[in-house]
Enzyme design. Structure first.
Site, PDB file in Angstrom:
ATOM      1  N   SER A 152      -5.268   3.807  -1.397  1.00  0.00           N
ATOM      2  CA  SER A 152      -3.867   4.166  -1.656  1.00  0.00           C
ATOM      3  C   SER A 152      -3.766   5.677  -1.540  1.00  0.00           C
ATOM      4  CB  SER A 152      -3.493   3.741  -3.082  1.00  0.00           C
ATOM      5  OG  SER A 152      -2.244   4.269  -3.457  1.00  0.00           O
ATOM      6  N   TYR A 165      -5.181   2.762 -12.394  1.00  0.00           N
ATOM      7  CA  TYR A 165      -5.065   2.460 -10.957  1.00  0.00           C
ATOM      8  C   TYR A 165      -5.678   3.598 -10.136  1.00  0.00           C
ATOM      9  CZ  TYR A 165      -2.755   0.960  -6.590  1.00  0.00           C
ATOM     10  OH  TYR A 165      -2.489   0.542  -5.305  1.00  0.00           O
ATOM     11  N   LYS A 169      -8.799   3.677  -7.333  1.00  0.00           N
ATOM     12  CA  LYS A 169      -8.601   4.052  -5.932  1.00  0.00           C
ATOM     13  C   LYS A 169      -9.404   5.313  -5.579  1.00  0.00           C
ATOM     14  CE  LYS A 169      -5.910   0.552  -4.916  1.00  0.00           C
ATOM     15  NZ  LYS A 169      -6.378  -0.526  -4.033  1.00  0.00           N
TER      16      LYS A 169
HETATM   17  N1  LIG Z   1       2.357  -2.081  -2.258  1.00  0.00           N
HETATM   18  C1  LIG Z   1       2.079  -0.802  -2.300  1.00  0.00           C
HETATM   19  O1  LIG Z   1       2.973   0.056  -2.427  1.00  0.00           O
HETATM   20  C2  LIG Z   1       0.657  -0.334  -2.145  1.00  0.00           C
HETATM   21  C3  LIG Z   1       0.454   1.032  -1.885  1.00  0.00           C
HETATM   22  C4  LIG Z   1      -0.857   1.482  -1.740  1.00  0.00           C
HETATM   23  C5  LIG Z   1      -1.916   0.603  -1.828  1.00  0.00           C
HETATM   24  N2  LIG Z   1      -1.686  -0.724  -2.092  1.00  0.00           N
HETATM   25  C6  LIG Z   1      -2.855  -1.602  -2.178  1.00  0.00           C
HETATM   26  O2  LIG Z   1      -2.747  -2.619  -1.213  1.00  0.00           O
HETATM   27  C7  LIG Z   1      -3.413  -3.800  -1.653  1.00  0.00           C
HETATM   28  C8  LIG Z   1      -2.466  -4.995  -1.523  1.00  0.00           C
HETATM   29  O3  LIG Z   1      -1.315  -4.716  -2.289  1.00  0.00           O
HETATM   30  P1  LIG Z   1       0.046  -5.512  -2.104  1.00  0.00           P
HETATM   31  O4  LIG Z   1       1.106  -4.540  -2.403  1.00  0.00           O
HETATM   32  O5  LIG Z   1       0.057  -6.255  -0.831  1.00  0.00           O
HETATM   33  O6  LIG Z   1      -0.079  -6.520  -3.353  1.00  0.00           O
HETATM   34  P2  LIG Z   1       0.489  -7.991  -3.614  1.00  0.00           P
HETATM   35  O7  LIG Z   1       1.690  -8.262  -2.782  1.00  0.00           O
HETATM   36  O8  LIG Z   1       0.583  -8.114  -5.086  1.00  0.00           O
HETATM   37  O9  LIG Z   1      -0.702  -8.935  -3.059  1.00  0.00           O
HETATM   38  C9  LIG Z   1      -1.929  -8.978  -3.733  1.00  0.00           C
HETATM   39  C10 LIG Z   1      -2.806  -9.992  -3.037  1.00  0.00           C
HETATM   40  O10 LIG Z   1      -4.092  -9.980  -3.662  1.00  0.00           O
HETATM   41  C11 LIG Z   1      -4.435 -11.315  -4.026  1.00  0.00           C
HETATM   42  N3  LIG Z   1      -5.329 -11.248  -5.178  1.00  0.00           N
HETATM   43  C12 LIG Z   1      -5.114 -10.661  -6.381  1.00  0.00           C
HETATM   44  N4  LIG Z   1      -6.164 -10.829  -7.187  1.00  0.00           N
HETATM   45  C13 LIG Z   1      -7.092 -11.530  -6.470  1.00  0.00           C
HETATM   46  C14 LIG Z   1      -8.381 -12.032  -6.754  1.00  0.00           C
HETATM   47  N5  LIG Z   1      -8.954 -11.839  -7.971  1.00  0.00           N
HETATM   48  N6  LIG Z   1      -9.052 -12.706  -5.802  1.00  0.00           N
HETATM   49  C15 LIG Z   1      -8.495 -12.917  -4.582  1.00  0.00           C
HETATM   50  N7  LIG Z   1      -7.263 -12.464  -4.252  1.00  0.00           N
HETATM   51  C16 LIG Z   1      -6.568 -11.795  -5.194  1.00  0.00           C
HETATM   52  C17 LIG Z   1      -3.076 -11.986  -4.286  1.00  0.00           C
HETATM   53  O11 LIG Z   1      -3.099 -13.406  -4.187  1.00  0.00           O
HETATM   54  P3  LIG Z   1      -3.421 -14.359  -5.457  1.00  0.00           P
HETATM   55  O12 LIG Z   1      -2.636 -13.798  -6.603  1.00  0.00           O
HETATM   56  O13 LIG Z   1      -3.009 -15.724  -5.015  1.00  0.00           O
HETATM   57  O14 LIG Z   1      -4.891 -14.281  -5.666  1.00  0.00           O
HETATM   58  C18 LIG Z   1      -2.286 -11.411  -3.115  1.00  0.00           C
HETATM   59  O15 LIG Z   1      -2.601 -12.088  -1.922  1.00  0.00           O
HETATM   60  C19 LIG Z   1      -3.861  -3.510  -3.079  1.00  0.00           C
HETATM   61  O16 LIG Z   1      -5.217  -3.127  -3.071  1.00  0.00           O
HETATM   62  C20 LIG Z   1      -3.005  -2.325  -3.498  1.00  0.00           C
HETATM   63  O17 LIG Z   1      -3.617  -1.544  -4.483  1.00  0.00           O
HETATM   64  C21 LIG Z   1      -0.426  -1.211  -2.246  1.00  0.00           C
END
Ligand SMILES: NC(=O)c1ccc[n+]([C@@H]2O[C@H](COP(=O)([O-])OP(=O)(O)OC[C@H]3O[C@@H](n4cnc5c(N)ncnc54)[C@H](OP(=O)(O)O)[C@@H]3O)[C@@H](O)[C@H]2O)c1
Length: 260
Positions: A152, A165, A169
């Site tokens: 991130s 968080y 990261k």
């Molecule tokens: N959105 C943002 O603004 C943003 C910005 C920077 C970085 N990120 C990073 O990008 C990544 C994805 O974020 P996102 O925004 O796409 O989140 P999201 O929409 O909440 O999706 C999270 C995904 O992770 C899965 N997951 C969670 N815990 C898990 C586990 N224990 N085992 C297997 N799968 C698991 C969830 O599915 P299940 O719940 O079904 O397991 C889902 O598919 C994260 O690492 C986040 O820190 C996000």
């Protein structure tokens, strides 16, 4: 013009991933699903991992309906024994996208050990051991690969209510560099992808808070949130031969947040 006068064209590497197998965690929605779609569109056979089977089926249906090769893998990445068992039964993955992630935002002085452990467990510990497993299989098979840890912009700066968080990261960034220098001799590249805010389930409550939204919009120089599609080009660069000389780097896709 004689041969001596001809300027040789550089070899232009391909973004294609034909013949590669890719494992994407957190692939049932959000950034992980976008990553899976991008890899599949470039010819990779993609395995989509998350805990919810229903959500994974829906994600895989969307990809296979578009003519791509995708299948679901219901797996909690924090269950290290299950991860080991599953990977032992699979051929090696040449691409791993460690994208499963979570957050429990709140003031630093109120953070509880249970919150710390839960977030570290998914964002860092699970990513570490999955990458270790995938790397071992590649090394045993004598194959090369690309590991992408989804970090991130918060792996490079601090953020309000984000001490836990940010801890995970920033740690992913250090882990990636250390992995990169050890795995380079095996032809395994390791990099991070560092997005700014994207409207996904993970950040929906933050974006719904007017004060937080104003903070976010004031920091992104390009004046908008990232779209899922904004992340796919950088991801493919890291995954493919187009990024063949990149390892140990952080590819920041933040609209200028960390530049200011
Ligand atoms: N959105 C943002 O603004 C943003 C910005 C920077 C970085 N990120 C990073 O990008 C990544 C994805 O974020 P996102 O925004 O796409 O989140 P999201 O929409 O909440 O999706 C999270 C995904 O992770 C899965 N997951 C969670 N815990 C898990 C586990 N224990 N085992 C297997 N799968 C698991 C969830 O599915 P299940 O719940 O079904 O397991 C889902 O598919 C994260 O690492 C986040 O820190 C996000």
């Amino acid at each position: 013009m004689t041969g001596a006068d001809t300027l040789a064209l550089p070899a232009i590497p391909s973004f294609r991933l034909d013949g590669k197998r890719a494992l994407v965690t957190g692939a049932s929605r959000g950034i992980g699903f976008a990553a899976a779609a991008a890899l599949a569109a470039q010819g990779a056979e993609v395995v989509l991992c998350a805990r919810s089977g229903t959500a994974l089926e829906r994600a895989c249906d969307a990809l296979t309906s578009a003519g791509h090769r995708a299948r679901p893998l219901v797996l909690d990445v924090t269950d290290l024994a299950a991860v080991e068992n599953v990977l032992a039964a699979e051929p090696p993955f040449q691409v791993l996208v460690n994208c499963a992630g979570m957050a429990r935002h709140g003031p630093f002085v109120e953070a509880r050990p249970a919150d710390f452990d839960a977030v570290v467990n998914v964002n860092l510990r699970a990513a570490f051991f999955l990458a270790q497993n995938v790397s071992r299989r590649l090394i045993e098979a004598g194959e090369t690969g690309s590991i992408i840890n989804v970090s991130s912009q918060m792996g490079h700066v601090g953020g309000v209510d984000r001490s836990v968080y940010c801890a995970t990261k920033h740690a992913l960034e250090g882990m990636t560099k250390a992995m990169a220098i050890e795995l380079a001799r095996h032809g395994i590249r390791v990099n991070t992808l560092c997005p700014t805010f994207v409207d996904t389930e993970l950040v929906r409550s933050t974006l719904a808070d007017p004060e937080r939204r104003a903070w976010i919009m004031s920091r992104i120089c390009l004046g908008r949130l990232a779209q899922l599609g904004d992340l796919t080009g950088p991801l493919l660069l890291l995954a493919s031969d187009a990024g063949a000389m990149m390892t140990g780097s952080a590819l920041v896709v933040d609209g200028g947040w960390t530049a200011a």
